[in-house]
Design a protein around this motif. Sequence first.
Motif, PDB file in Angstrom:
ATOM      1  N   ARG A  63      -8.812  -5.763  10.666  1.00 48.26           N
ATOM      2  CA  ARG A  63      -8.035  -4.395  10.697  1.00 48.26           C
ATOM      3  C   ARG A  63      -7.098  -4.142   9.770  1.00 48.26           C
ATOM      4  O   ARG A  63      -7.137  -3.080   8.838  1.00 48.26           O
ATOM      5  CB  ARG A  63      -7.490  -4.226  12.033  1.00 48.26           C
ATOM      6  N   LEU A  64      -6.486  -5.218   9.190  1.00 48.60           N
ATOM      7  CA  LEU A  64      -5.408  -4.976   8.012  1.00 48.60           C
ATOM      8  C   LEU A  64      -6.053  -4.707   6.845  1.00 48.60           C
ATOM      9  O   LEU A  64      -5.417  -3.821   5.966  1.00 48.60           O
ATOM     10  CB  LEU A  64      -4.370  -6.278   8.043  1.00 48.60           C
ATOM     11  N   GLN A  65      -7.058  -5.282   6.756  1.00 47.90           N
ATOM     12  CA  GLN A  65      -8.028  -4.950   5.385  1.00 47.90           C
ATOM     13  C   GLN A  65      -8.717  -3.653   5.498  1.00 47.90           C
ATOM     14  O   GLN A  65      -8.784  -3.004   4.454  1.00 47.90           O
ATOM     15  CB  GLN A  65      -8.940  -6.132   5.126  1.00 47.90           C
ATOM     16  N   ALA A  66      -9.319  -3.374   6.569  1.00 53.25           N
ATOM     17  CA  ALA A  66      -9.868  -2.079   6.720  1.00 53.25           C
ATOM     18  C   ALA A  66      -9.093  -0.899   6.751  1.00 53.25           C
ATOM     19  O   ALA A  66      -9.463   0.208   6.029  1.00 53.25           O
ATOM     20  CB  ALA A  66     -10.699  -2.180   8.046  1.00 53.25           C
ATOM     21  N   GLY A  67      -7.972  -0.928   7.243  1.00 53.92           N
ATOM     22  CA  GLY A  67      -7.090   0.204   7.050  1.00 53.92           C
ATOM     23  C   GLY A  67      -6.789   0.813   5.585  1.00 53.92           C
ATOM     24  O   GLY A  67      -7.258   2.040   5.558  1.00 53.92           O
ATOM     25  N   PRO A  68      -6.381  -0.079   4.843  1.00 56.86           N
ATOM     26  CA  PRO A  68      -6.442   0.839   3.368  1.00 56.86           C
ATOM     27  C   PRO A  68      -7.806   1.228   2.974  1.00 56.86           C
ATOM     28  O   PRO A  68      -7.709   2.102   2.201  1.00 56.86           O
ATOM     29  CB  PRO A  68      -5.864  -0.437   2.524  1.00 56.86           C
ATOM     30  N   ALA A  69      -8.687   0.380   2.963  1.00 57.24           N
ATOM     31  CA  ALA A  69     -10.090   0.982   2.571  1.00 57.24           C
ATOM     32  C   ALA A  69     -10.542   2.360   3.380  1.00 57.24           C
ATOM     33  O   ALA A  69     -11.459   3.109   2.661  1.00 57.24           O
ATOM     34  CB  ALA A  69     -11.333  -0.148   3.034  1.00 57.24           C
ATOM     35  N   MET A  70     -10.011   2.589   4.733  1.00 60.83           N
ATOM     36  CA  MET A  70     -10.233   3.898   5.091  1.00 60.83           C
ATOM     37  C   MET A  70      -9.405   4.968   5.038  1.00 60.83           C
ATOM     38  O   MET A  70      -9.391   5.945   5.648  1.00 60.83           O
ATOM     39  CB  MET A  70     -10.504   3.431   6.743  1.00 60.83           C
ATOM     40  N   ASN A  71      -8.452   4.631   3.746  1.00 65.03           N
ATOM     41  CA  ASN A  71      -7.709   5.790   3.378  1.00 65.03           C
ATOM     42  C   ASN A  71      -6.462   6.014   4.389  1.00 65.03           C
ATOM     43  O   ASN A  71      -5.893   7.001   4.597  1.00 65.03           O
ATOM     44  CB  ASN A  71      -8.185   7.046   3.218  1.00 65.03           C
ATOM     45  N   LEU A  72      -6.066   4.891   5.253  1.00 64.63           N
ATOM     46  CA  LEU A  72      -5.214   4.771   6.294  1.00 64.63           C
ATOM     47  C   LEU A  72      -3.701   4.212   5.735  1.00 64.63           C
ATOM     48  O   LEU A  72      -2.814   4.101   6.492  1.00 64.63           O
ATOM     49  CB  LEU A  72      -5.635   4.278   7.563  1.00 64.63           C
ATOM     50  N   GLY A  73      -3.932   3.576   4.550  1.00 61.54           N
ATOM     51  CA  GLY A  73      -2.641   2.917   4.067  1.00 61.54           C
ATOM     52  C   GLY A  73      -2.469   1.577   4.983  1.00 61.54           C
ATOM     53  O   GLY A  73      -3.296   0.809   5.565  1.00 61.54           O
ATOM     54  N   ASP A  74      -1.293   1.191   4.855  1.00 67.42           N
ATOM     55  CA  ASP A  74      -0.606  -0.010   5.746  1.00 67.42           C
ATOM     56  C   ASP A  74      -0.851   0.262   7.110  1.00 67.42           C
ATOM     57  O   ASP A  74       0.031   1.280   7.691  1.00 67.42           O
ATOM     58  CB  ASP A  74       0.610  -0.406   5.169  1.00 67.42           C
ATOM     59  N   VAL A  75      -1.615  -0.376   7.866  1.00 72.24           N
ATOM     60  CA  VAL A  75      -1.703  -0.069   9.219  1.00 72.24           C
ATOM     61  C   VAL A  75      -1.190  -1.027  10.298  1.00 72.24           C
ATOM     62  O   VAL A  75      -1.368  -0.940  11.399  1.00 72.24           O
ATOM     63  CB  VAL A  75      -3.282  -0.084   9.670  1.00 72.24           C
ATOM     64  N   ALA A  76      -0.250  -1.919   9.505  1.00 69.14           N
ATOM     65  CA  ALA A  76       0.361  -2.968  10.567  1.00 69.14           C
ATOM     66  C   ALA A  76       1.169  -2.221  11.624  1.00 69.14           C
ATOM     67  O   ALA A  76       1.078  -2.896  12.489  1.00 69.14           O
ATOM     68  CB  ALA A  76       1.440  -3.730   9.706  1.00 69.14           C
ATOM     69  N   LYS A  77       1.618  -1.001  11.499  1.00 66.88           N
ATOM     70  CA  LYS A  77       2.618  -0.486  12.497  1.00 66.88           C
ATOM     71  C   LYS A  77       1.840   1.059  13.144  1.00 66.88           C
ATOM     72  O   LYS A  77       2.470   1.689  13.632  1.00 66.88           O
ATOM     73  CB  LYS A  77       3.714  -0.272  12.149  1.00 66.88           C
ATOM     74  N   LYS A  78       0.527   0.942  13.046  1.00 67.83           N
ATOM     75  CA  LYS A  78      -0.396   1.896  13.392  1.00 67.83           C
ATOM     76  C   LYS A  78      -1.325   1.502  14.448  1.00 67.83           C
ATOM     77  O   LYS A  78      -1.673   0.349  14.574  1.00 67.83           O
ATOM     78  CB  LYS A  78      -1.156   2.651  12.298  1.00 67.83           C
ATOM     79  N   VAL A  79      -1.830   2.691  15.419  1.00 70.57           N
ATOM     80  CA  VAL A  79      -2.765   2.286  16.402  1.00 70.57           C
ATOM     81  C   VAL A  79      -4.143   2.340  16.044  1.00 70.57           C
ATOM     82  O   VAL A  79      -5.038   2.042  16.577  1.00 70.57           O
ATOM     83  CB  VAL A  79      -2.482   2.740  17.598  1.00 70.57           C
ATOM     84  N   VAL A  80      -4.232   2.978  14.629  1.00 73.49           N
ATOM     85  CA  VAL A  80      -5.768   3.113  14.173  1.00 73.49           C
ATOM     86  C   VAL A  80      -5.785   2.005  13.117  1.00 73.49           C
ATOM     87  O   VAL A  80      -4.727   1.717  12.394  1.00 73.49           O
ATOM     88  CB  VAL A  80      -5.852   4.531  13.785  1.00 73.49           C
ATOM     89  N   PRO A  81      -7.020   1.931  12.476  1.00 72.54           N
ATOM     90  CA  PRO A  81      -8.221   2.113  13.280  1.00 72.54           C
ATOM     91  C   PRO A  81      -8.439   1.114  14.620  1.00 72.54           C
ATOM     92  O   PRO A  81      -7.685   0.110  14.591  1.00 72.54           O
ATOM     93  CB  PRO A  81      -9.148   1.675  12.125  1.00 72.54           C
TER      94      PRO A  81
END
Length: 358
Positions: free
Chosen positions: A232-250
């Motif tokens: 998830r932490l690798q896919a987040g930036p690849a999906m244009n979501l940036g750092d997703v450590a404190k997000k519920v997506v993806p």
Amino acid sequence: MQRAIPCLFMRGGTSRGPFFRASDLPADVATRDRVLLAVMGSPDARQIDGLGGADPLTSKAGIVRPGSRPGIDLEFLFAQIAVKEALVDTTPNCGNMLAAVVPFAIESGLIAARGAVTTLRVLMENTGTLADIEVRTPGGRVEYSGDARIDGVPGTAAPVNIRFLDTAGAVCGALLPTGRLVDRFDGVEVTCIDNGMPVVIMGAPDLGVSGYESREALNANAELRRRIESIRLQAGPAMNLGDVAKKVVPKMCLVAPPTHEGNLTTRTFIPHDCHSAVGVLGAVTVATAAVLPGSVANRLARVPDGARRNFSVQHPTGEFTVTLTMNPRNSAEVESASLLRTARLIMRGEVCIPGDIW
């Protein structure tokens, strides 16, 4: 002294939480988030000092205002309130809570019913996407009793019909935000997709599980959860979501071949705990992936034929059927998605928070 804020406590689909008129909450985002955390009792594992139910499905809130542009009846901001962290995330939509928006708006006087059946166009502020929502309103009042049944909710209720418009790339900017049908993270092939909800789809066998385990068994598998979070932490930036450590997506979705009459079996993590069911827009996105030839979901799915395809997404407590309308010029492209939900008003009144918060 405490501060009292008007709200209605409502169930939408398989979620529930307080709904507010936007005018009853602070305009400042930081203050609004502190208010929502206090309302729900976060951060605390039991949410003992608020309305939250100690589960992501019951730690949600809806904020509704009249439409501010032509053709839009209502605007809806969804808030996911973390249970154990002081975090309010308004990045994703929630199709379950969306089912309660029109009933809330009528009950709270934001808008009047329009005959025996009321259909309103709702803008989801989180992603800028639209949905047409139909509810029964005989005599100008919302009808909650009926014969519609959805898995994850006991009994039956009046149907709430939702048709999503232009959801492809709603959060990430593209249906396939990495530009590829299949990516590889930590040696695991995945499909990263966003048709209203950013989802990373993984074959359960590729992570050493069957995909048919119970929610409790998956949540107890610490090594599996560690691997999923790394992906998830690798896919987040690849999906244009940036750092997703404190997000519920993806959202992270394990898929397996269907059982019985379904089309695909799923186990969804939002983001770290296995969901007892599957989110509305998550189901739409997974079904969309399943009809894309070559995707991770497509490899394991039983894909129906036709211009309108009823796709049954199986989950730990039942199934969720999404109706996909395909593009007549491209049989692998989803043109729109519609589904059935139910909703109910549980309580009306005021929620009290400490006065020093707002």
